[in-house]
Structure formats: C-alpha cells, structure tokens
Design an enzyme around this catalytic site. Structure first.
Site, PDB file in Angstrom:
ATOM      1  N   PRO A 100       0.824  -1.219   0.000  1.00 19.88           N
ATOM      2  CA  PRO A 100       0.000   0.000   0.000  1.00 19.88           C
ATOM      3  C   PRO A 100       0.856   1.267   0.000  1.00 19.88           C
ATOM      4  CG  PRO A 100      -0.882  -1.603   1.534  1.00 19.88           C
ATOM      5  CD  PRO A 100       0.436  -2.138   1.072  1.00 19.88           C
ATOM      6  N   GLU A 101       0.579   2.148  -0.960  1.00 18.69           N
ATOM      7  CA  GLU A 101       1.299   3.417  -1.057  1.00 18.69           C
ATOM      8  C   GLU A 101       0.298   4.561  -0.891  1.00 18.69           C
ATOM      9  OE1 GLU A 101       3.994   3.496  -4.433  1.00 18.69           O
ATOM     10  OE2 GLU A 101       4.303   1.332  -4.293  1.00 18.69           O
ATOM     11  N   LYS A 108       2.350   7.023   3.690  1.00 21.21           N
ATOM     12  CA  LYS A 108       1.985   5.639   3.963  1.00 21.21           C
ATOM     13  C   LYS A 108       1.407   5.449   5.366  1.00 21.21           C
ATOM     14  CE  LYS A 108       5.636   3.933   0.896  1.00 21.21           C
ATOM     15  NZ  LYS A 108       6.825   3.056   0.774  1.00 21.21           N
ATOM     16  N   ARG A 163       1.757 -10.924   6.901  1.00 17.69           N
ATOM     17  CA  ARG A 163       3.222 -10.951   6.997  1.00 17.69           C
ATOM     18  C   ARG A 163       3.779 -10.225   8.206  1.00 17.69           C
ATOM     19  NH1 ARG A 163       5.748  -9.799   1.131  1.00 17.69           N
ATOM     20  NH2 ARG A 163       7.635  -9.913   2.395  1.00 17.69           N
ATOM     21  N   LYS A 218      15.500  21.953  -4.304  1.00 15.07           N
ATOM     22  CA  LYS A 218      16.459  22.036  -3.191  1.00 15.07           C
ATOM     23  C   LYS A 218      16.822  20.642  -2.682  1.00 15.07           C
ATOM     24  CE  LYS A 218      15.212  26.628  -1.470  1.00 15.07           C
ATOM     25  NZ  LYS A 218      14.611  27.411  -0.336  1.00 15.07           N
ATOM     26  N   ASN A 241       7.476   1.843  -4.771  1.00 18.90           N
ATOM     27  CA  ASN A 241       8.109   1.380  -5.998  1.00 18.90           C
ATOM     28  C   ASN A 241       7.276   1.641  -7.252  1.00 18.90           C
ATOM     29  OD1 ASN A 241      10.524   0.344  -6.912  1.00 18.90           O
ATOM     30  ND2 ASN A 241       9.739  -1.729  -7.096  1.00 18.90           N
TER      31      ASN A 241
END
Length: 411
Positions: free
Chosen positions: A2-3, A62, A133, A175, A199
């Site tokens: 999950p992003e 996240k 997991r 920057k 990713n």
C-alpha cells in the site's frame, strides 16, 4: 505494498463508516511485532480505544490515523500486506479479492486479523485490521488530536504530495535534489524526503517525466526538475482521486504493464519497450528509449530487457556438450546439495516497504519471526477461545506414536 493512493482509499472508508461513532468493544492479539515493535501492545490498544469517539481520520504518505475525542490516538502503517476490512463492505481493490479462495472474502473476522472493533448504535460497524506478513505497525500517540503530525513518526517524514501542496512545491523539490547525490529513484523512495511514494508510484512518475531511474538526482537541469515535479503531482493526485483502484488508472500508465517481468510482456500500447534495471538491490521498470540518461548513474547497474515469447532469440547451432560417463553421472547425482541457512534476522520496516511492490509477487517470503499469543484481548483482558484450546490439544504429541529413536512423529 500500500502506497499513497491505497492509504487515501482506506481513510476514505474510515471517514465513511467510523468517524462520528463511539467504539463499544475492541479485541486485539498481543502481537509483539505489530504492536510491540512500536512500544505498545494489543491490550493497551484495546484499552485506549474502548469507549472513545472517533472524531476524524487522516493520512500522510503511507501512514494514517484515527483522531479520538481524547488521547492517545492510533497511528497505523500497513507495511507490505496490511489492510483494514469493514464487515459488509469491500474496502480493497479488485486484485486483492481475486487472490482469495472461495468464501474467504466473506469470512468474519477475516484471516490474519490483529485487532477488531465494534461501534455502538444500530446498526453497529465492525472493522478489522489484518496483516499476514506482520510487517504492519500500530502505535499509540499521546498528544492533542490536532498535533498528531507534529509527533513521531509523522514529524520525521517529508510532505505528502497531495495533502501538503503548500509545502511540496517545485522549489522544494529542486532544493532536495541539489542537496543529495543519490539515484533519483532512491530519492523518491526516501520517506524523509517525500511521504507516500513507493516502488510502483516511483516508476510511474519517472516514466511520465522521461527520466532515467538511476541517474544522480543532483545532475538534472531545471527543465527536467520541472517535468519531475509536474509528474509527481499528476500521478499521485490521479491515483488518490481514483482511490487506488488500478482498474480506473489511465491506459497509458506503465502500471498496467510493469508486472510482466518473465511473463512475456514487453511493450507499452504506444510501442515503448520496457526493461528492468537493478542497482543496490532495488528493481525499477522503465522504458529505455524514453527515459534516457542525461547524466551519470551508479556503477554496477544491471539492465534486464523484458522479452516476449516471439522475440526470444533463436538458439545458435553448435557442438553439443559431451555426455557424462555413467560413473560421472552417478557422482553428480550423489553429490550432496548445499542447504540454505534460515535467516533469523527480522526485516526492517523501511527496507522492506520501499523495495517491494504492492501487486502480486512471484516469490513468497516467510513472515517475520516472533510468537503471537493466541489469547484474545478484550478490553485489556486475555481469554482463550474454545477453538484455540482444541488446536492446542491437537498439537500435543501422542505417546503412542513415538518412534523408537526417541523422535516425535510429525504426523
């Protein structure tokens, strides 16, 4: 994994179903990893939430949280496979349910639950946090609700490209890029620089910006930085607007074609050929003819083009290898194979999160080590369920099945 878009999706459902309601009861497992690694326990989380009213829900990258009517507040991170389920509603995306067995999607509580709660009122709302997991984290932050982002772990993270548009500007990005000398993909994945890019989002951003993923971030010119900024805003905002539902992502996104490594997928619809690149243990999907190098990249980069079945090069005719004599064959067959050592090291949260994708993986990893107490925690009290007692009894060795060598039967 999950992003930014998937977190926005789950916060959408929490605001829809949970905000404004009072929590009647909480059941939690005393998992020493999910809760313990961030300084709390299942029983403490249960006690902190029971009887409290949910005022709001928020997200930064996240991370996401529930603001209660008084502290402490739960701040959560899904890790690789964490998710929140709501009874009677399907909160996940299509591919999530495709991977489930028949009837598993309707099971309650769902498999691998870590805590579940029920609200007051009729009808009540039932919610469960799952993670097979055990790379997710659930912690309690003791501060006024409006100051959650001023405390750890959120304060250490960079701005969210969608939530913090006043902070995340083109000048901010410039920057950050000029202050570091790392591959641009690594910079995008650094949560201390920007929150929420993992990713697949990172690859999508770089594809639309036409930038090579491993080029050093301080070697891009102003025009390239501008393209990157606009691409980050476009990809992240679009993904969030679609609540992470990949079925609704634009057809020209690399997302739809990046999962074909080793399966024959090789081109985008417009003809752009795809390849994978690996450096420092990280893998990126990109289009070499579009994302060309305009500066230096780290040494040791390995490029792996995706080749479809009809593009496989014909095998060259040559001398065949000499056949082994029978005694040599026997020697090869009887040679003992090397055994792989089981790693006892527990994966670090940030390393695992940033290196893997959220879509189906071709490899399965073992869950983090560490025992989970099978007792359920209800309002801070532990009780063993009849089902768990039965499973424990079945695991006891049967004296009648012991082998003469003294080893217990594995049956």
């Amino acid at each position: 994994m999950p992003e930014i878009a998937e977190i926005a999706r789950i916060v959408h459902y929490l605001r829809q179903h949970l905000v404004g309601k009072t929590i009647k009861s909480v059941d939690a497992l005393d998992d020493p990893i999910i809760f313990g690694k961030v300084g709390t326990s299942g029983s403490e989380v249960a006690a902190a939430l029971t009887g409290k009213k949910v005022v709001s829900a928020g997200n930064q990258g996240k991370y996401f949280w529930l603001e209660m009517n008084k502290p402490p507040h739960p701040v959560m991170h899904f890790g690789m496979t964490g998710w929140i389920h709501i009874k009677g509603d399907r909160t996940a995306y299509t591919n999530y349910y495709k991977k489930m067995k028949d009837g598993e999607a309707d099971q309650w509580p769902p498999k691998f639950w870590k805590f579940q709660l029920e609200t007051e009122g009729d009808p009540s709302v039932e919610i469960a946090f799952t993670d097979p997991r055990r790379l997710a984290r659930v912690r309690l932050v003791d501060c006024p609700g409006k100051e959650i982002r001023k405390h750890s772990p959120l304060v250490e993270n960079g701005p969210d490209p969608v939530v913090d548009t006043d902070i995340f500007t083109e000048e901010f990005l410039r920057k950050k890029m000029k202050a570091r000398h790392v591959p641009i993909k690594a910079l995008l994945l650094d949560q201390k620089t920007l929150s929420g890019i993992g990713n697949w989002v990172g690859d999508e951003v770089l594809y639309h910006a036409k930038l090579h993923p491993e080029q050093y971030c301080d070697e891009f010119n102003d025009g390239e930085i501008k393209r990157l900024y606009e691409s980050i805003r476009y990809v992240c905002q679009t993904a969030v607007d679609k609540l992470g539902d990949s079925d609704q992502f634009p057809e020209d996104w690399i997302f739809h074609h990046r999962w074909g490594k080793g399966k024959g997928a090789s081109h985008m619809p417009n003809g752009d050929k795809l390849a994978f690149i690996t450096v420092g243990g990280r893998t990126s999907c990109y289009a070499p003819e579009v994302q060309k190098k305009t500066g230096h990249i780290p040494p040791g980069v390995k490029e792996e083009p995706v080749v479809s079945d009809d593009e496989q090069p014909a095998k060259k005719k040559g001398k065949s290898k000499p056949k082994l004599k029978k005694e040599h064959v026997d020697e090869e067959e009887n040679r003992p194979k090397k055994q792989k050592r089981a790693s006892k090291a527990e994966p670090k949260e940030e390393e695992v999160d940033e290196d893997e994708d959220e879509e189906p993986q071709t490899k399965k990893r073992k869950a983090e080590s560490g025992p989970v107490k099978t007792g359920r925690v209800t309002n801070g009290k532990t009780a063993t369920t009849p089902k768990e007692e039965k499973e424990a009894a079945e695991r006891k060795p049967d004296a009648g099945n012991r082998r003469r060598s003294g080893r217990l039967s594995t049956k």
